[in-house]
Design a protein around this motif. Sequence first.
Motif, PDB file in Angstrom:
ATOM      1  N   GLN A 133       0.828  -1.203   0.000  1.00  0.00           N
ATOM      2  CA  GLN A 133       0.000   0.000   0.000  1.00  0.00           C
ATOM      3  C   GLN A 133       0.865   1.257   0.000  1.00  0.00           C
ATOM      4  N   VAL A 134       0.495   2.204  -0.855  1.00  0.00           N
ATOM      5  CA  VAL A 134       1.169   3.500  -0.930  1.00  0.00           C
ATOM      6  C   VAL A 134       0.184   4.578  -0.508  1.00  0.00           C
ATOM      7  N   GLU A 135       0.667   5.576   0.202  1.00  0.00           N
ATOM      8  CA  GLU A 135      -0.170   6.704   0.586  1.00  0.00           C
ATOM      9  C   GLU A 135       0.512   8.001   0.169  1.00  0.00           C
ATOM     10  N   GLU A 136      -0.274   8.918  -0.355  1.00  0.00           N
ATOM     11  CA  GLU A 136       0.236  10.232  -0.724  1.00  0.00           C
ATOM     12  C   GLU A 136      -0.047  11.199   0.423  1.00  0.00           C
ATOM     13  N   ILE A 137       1.019  11.791   0.946  1.00  0.00           N
ATOM     14  CA  ILE A 137       0.902  12.685   2.099  1.00  0.00           C
ATOM     15  C   ILE A 137       1.508  14.031   1.736  1.00  0.00           C
ATOM     16  N   PRO A 138       0.762  15.121   1.888  1.00  0.00           N
ATOM     17  CA  PRO A 138       1.331  16.445   1.611  1.00  0.00           C
ATOM     18  C   PRO A 138       2.421  16.790   2.626  1.00  0.00           C
ATOM     19  N   VAL A 139       3.554  17.259   2.118  1.00  0.00           N
ATOM     20  CA  VAL A 139       4.651  17.693   2.986  1.00  0.00           C
ATOM     21  C   VAL A 139       5.185  19.025   2.480  1.00  0.00           C
ATOM     22  N   GLU A 140       5.852  19.751   3.340  1.00  0.00           N
ATOM     23  CA  GLU A 140       6.538  20.973   2.935  1.00  0.00           C
ATOM     24  C   GLU A 140       7.858  20.602   2.269  1.00  0.00           C
ATOM     25  N   ILE A 141       8.121  21.212   1.117  1.00  0.00           N
ATOM     26  CA  ILE A 141       9.351  20.957   0.362  1.00  0.00           C
ATOM     27  C   ILE A 141      10.027  22.300   0.137  1.00  0.00           C
ATOM     28  N   ALA A 142      11.189  22.498   0.743  1.00  0.00           N
ATOM     29  CA  ALA A 142      11.870  23.787   0.721  1.00  0.00           C
ATOM     30  C   ALA A 142      12.834  23.886  -0.458  1.00  0.00           C
ATOM     31  N   ASP A 143      13.033  25.085  -0.946  1.00  0.00           N
ATOM     32  CA  ASP A 143      13.996  25.356  -2.007  1.00  0.00           C
ATOM     33  C   ASP A 143      15.405  25.166  -1.442  1.00  0.00           C
ATOM     34  N   MET A 144      16.193  24.326  -2.101  1.00  0.00           N
ATOM     35  CA  MET A 144      17.560  24.087  -1.632  1.00  0.00           C
ATOM     36  C   MET A 144      18.555  25.130  -2.130  1.00  0.00           C
ATOM     37  N   ARG A 145      18.167  25.949  -3.082  1.00  0.00           N
ATOM     38  CA  ARG A 145      19.143  26.867  -3.675  1.00  0.00           C
ATOM     39  C   ARG A 145      19.788  27.823  -2.670  1.00  0.00           C
ATOM     40  N   PRO A 146      19.018  28.409  -1.732  1.00  0.00           N
ATOM     41  CA  PRO A 146      19.675  29.321  -0.778  1.00  0.00           C
ATOM     42  C   PRO A 146      20.728  28.659   0.095  1.00  0.00           C
ATOM     43  N   ILE A 147      20.668  27.330   0.253  1.00  0.00           N
ATOM     44  CA  ILE A 147      21.652  26.639   1.093  1.00  0.00           C
ATOM     45  C   ILE A 147      22.551  25.726   0.271  1.00  0.00           C
ATOM     46  N   ALA A 148      22.560  25.901  -1.049  1.00  0.00           N
ATOM     47  CA  ALA A 148      23.278  24.961  -1.923  1.00  0.00           C
ATOM     48  C   ALA A 148      24.754  24.853  -1.560  1.00  0.00           C
ATOM     49  N   ASP A 149      25.389  25.959  -1.201  1.00  0.00           N
ATOM     50  CA  ASP A 149      26.828  25.908  -0.920  1.00  0.00           C
ATOM     51  C   ASP A 149      27.150  25.215   0.398  1.00  0.00           C
ATOM     52  N   SER A 150      26.155  24.975   1.241  1.00  0.00           N
ATOM     53  CA  SER A 150      26.416  24.294   2.511  1.00  0.00           C
ATOM     54  C   SER A 150      25.951  22.840   2.497  1.00  0.00           C
ATOM     55  N   LEU A 151      25.330  22.402   1.413  1.00  0.00           N
ATOM     56  CA  LEU A 151      24.877  21.013   1.343  1.00  0.00           C
ATOM     57  C   LEU A 151      26.074  20.066   1.306  1.00  0.00           C
ATOM     58  N   ASP A 152      25.971  18.957   2.003  1.00  0.00           N
ATOM     59  CA  ASP A 152      27.086  18.029   2.149  1.00  0.00           C
ATOM     60  C   ASP A 152      26.572  16.601   2.039  1.00  0.00           C
ATOM     61  N   LEU A 153      27.236  15.785   1.229  1.00  0.00           N
ATOM     62  CA  LEU A 153      26.812  14.401   1.064  1.00  0.00           C
ATOM     63  C   LEU A 153      26.878  13.607   2.362  1.00  0.00           C
ATOM     64  N   ASP A 154      27.754  14.008   3.291  1.00  0.00           N
ATOM     65  CA  ASP A 154      27.859  13.284   4.551  1.00  0.00           C
ATOM     66  C   ASP A 154      26.822  13.709   5.567  1.00  0.00           C
ATOM     67  N   ARG A 155      26.166  14.844   5.324  1.00  0.00           N
ATOM     68  CA  ARG A 155      25.114  15.291   6.245  1.00  0.00           C
ATOM     69  C   ARG A 155      23.743  15.137   5.593  1.00  0.00           C
TER      70      ARG A 155
END
Length: 289
Positions: A52-74
């Motif tokens: 069974q799959v359920e569709e749930i509304p969630v907040e999805i934030a723009d990553m662009r303002p934090i793009a330079d701090s994104l880290d694959l290890d975090r």
Amino acid sequence: MNEMSPQHTPIQATSTAGQTITAPLGFTVPQDEKPVFHSSALTGGAPKIFFQVEEIPVEIADMRPIADSLDLDRQGFALQRHETAVDDLYDDEAVTSTYYDEITEVVKRATGATRVAIFDHTRRSDSGAGAANKDGSRGPASRVHVDYTDASGPKRGNDALGDGQVEEILAKGGRVVQVNVWRPITGPVQRAPLALADAESIAPDALLATDQVFPDRVGEIYQLAHQPGQRWYWAPQMRRDEVLLIKGWDTQDGVSKYTPHGAFQIPNQDPTAPPRESIEVRTFAVIER
């Protein structure tokens, strides 16, 4: 500098910078039996699921303002600027030669790897027919998932690197990381973009090991159950000169190992907008000590 910190051209803010939207994502409902589904390679069309799959509304934030701090290890993902010399990303010969070489360098820079093994690429489109691949057409993967698990990661790693290589690399103090590189074939993306979870916000019991049945084998991926506190991001209007790096599995403890992701429908998206077309290249990065 963290060995997994991305080195890339800074991503410039767009007119949608800072935009948080609410949209439904496809989550898997936990059940007593292990979930299973038949892959597109087996069905020849859409996957056939037995849970069974359920569709749930969630907040999805723009990553662009934090793009330079994104880290694959975090967070488990990163957004980078990268131009490709390949004009036609539907040309398999150009993809497996020129484009694979380009992606190898992208992954090496992002991870500090000394060796990168590319073992697969897949195209997807939300046009009615999907995107052409050697083993069939593919549409966007709408259920939130992780491509590998604790069981399937090392197995697929040995398939890509050579029998017993994962264990040999670890015995020498090395590390193996599975990374997907996702790019729009055409842009900007106006339909069915990717949502990515901040891996640090995902509890282990939300990851549901699921059998994925192929014509010649049974693989295993994680589907995701919804839980409060999960944090979600997207990159609005992604262009062809941008790529997302998505971690699928890692041999190192103490870092984020799995990055759930899946396609979603933008609220009030224009049905006449060009289809989302994308290509993802799957790699194993070897980091030697």
